[in-house]
Design an enzyme around this catalytic site. Structure first.
Site, short mmCIF file in Angstrom:
data_model
loop_
_atom_site.label_atom_id
_atom_site.label_comp_id
_atom_site.label_asym_id
_atom_site.label_seq_id
_atom_site.Cartn_x
_atom_site.Cartn_y
_atom_site.Cartn_z
N CYS A 53 0.81 -1.21 0.00
CA CYS A 53 0.00 0.00 0.00
C CYS A 53 0.84 1.26 0.00
CB CYS A 53 -0.95 0.01 1.20
SG CYS A 53 -0.11 0.06 2.79
N GLY A 54 2.12 1.16 0.33
CA GLY A 54 2.99 2.32 0.21
C GLY A 54 3.07 3.19 1.44
#
Length: 297
Positions: free
Chosen positions: A127-128
């Site tokens: 998801c970063g």
């Protein structure tokens, strides 16, 4: 929409060729069934009902109602079972009439937290976001406080018995050897709930969904045992259910340990009959070693 009546099949018999150092033979083998489940919700005012696809997860058929409700709860989309009107399988276009679509109908006066539905800030490893942001996001949606938990006294003698008790109760694992399980135990070592699935997160969602429908949450007086490793996602789901102690037969990840510390949760890994590792011991769930004859944990 119609509700189908085809029962779930969790194991499948297939022909294989078994080869060893001396010969080969044609035999039948049992496999864990893996099929997709589409989870939908129906929500909104009576004259403005809307349907939304929430997730597609690969799962072992069976206990789909518990899986769907547990998933919606652990993802923060619903706060309790009381907002649910009905859960039903939907008839699809599949010629084999598989029950691979399920709908959770919500009360007209309840607005679901759909910002959680995309799993966009904490459960997807790609998801970063950083670990700290992920943990803070979970803390904002968990309905149970990390403080004022029920005092648990965990005995090593009891803990060491749990893996075998889980394995003995795993019917699908005995047949296939290829399925995960989540088991909920009392501090005395009694098995309360058990669910199996090819997806470790699905097995836990099924367990939490069962507890949710039975109004057992928070599960702060129990021990959760995971048949495999303890990932960030599994600890997140345990935290959502108010679980104070998690034991895993496999290893935890670094972010799982960080999350356990944030939620004041006891986290045990590599649990075997004669040993285990304590990655976090909450101040409300001490592990007693009096039954060890003063041997170290």
């Amino acid at each position: 929409m119609e509700i189908t009546n085809i029962g779930p099949v969790s194991v499948k018999e297939v022909p294989i060729t078994k080869i060893n150092a001396f010969n080969s033979e044609a035999v039948l083998d049992m496999l864990s069934v893996e099929e997709p489940l589409e989870i939908k919700i129906l929500y909104g005012p009576e004259n403005q009902r809307m349907q939304k696809n929430i997730s597609v997860t690969m799962r072992t058929p069976g206990n789909d109602h518990e899986l769907a409700t547990g998933f919606l709860f652990t993802e923060g989309i619903i706060p309790s079972y009381s907002v649910i009107k009905e859960v039903s399988h939907l008839a699809g276009q599949c010629t084999r009439q598989k029950q691979n679509s399920i709908q959770v109908e919500l009360r007209e006066d309840f607005i679901p937290q759909l910002m959680q539905a995309d799993r966009n800030f904490y459960t997807t490893s790609s998801c970063g976001v950083c670990g700290k942001s992920s943990i803070e996001s979970i803390k904002t949606v968990s309905p149970f406080s990390v403080k004022n938990k029920t005092v648990l006294h965990l005995s090593r003698k009891i803990l060491s018995q749990l893996p075998q008790k889980l394995r003995t109760a795993q019917n699908d694992f005995s047949n296939t050897g290829g399925i995960h399980a989540s088991g909920l135990f009392s501090v005395d070592g009694n098995l309360i709930l058990l669910h199996e699935d090819v997806g470790r997160h699905n097995a836990l969602d099924k367990l939490i969904g069962s507890a949710l429908s039975a109004d057992l949450l928070p599960l702060n007086k129990h021990i959760l045992l995971l048949s495999g490793r303890a990932s960030f996602e599994l600890i997140q789901k345990a935290a959502m259910a108010g679980i104070s102690a998690v034991a895993a037969i496999g290893a935890p990840s670094s972010l799982a340990v960080d999350l356990a510390k944030e939620f004041n949760m006891t986290l045990i890994g590599f649990l075997r009959e004669d040993r285990f590792n304590v990655y976090n011991s909450s101040d409300v769930a001490p592990i007693l070693i009096s039954d060890l004859e003063n041997k170290p944990v």
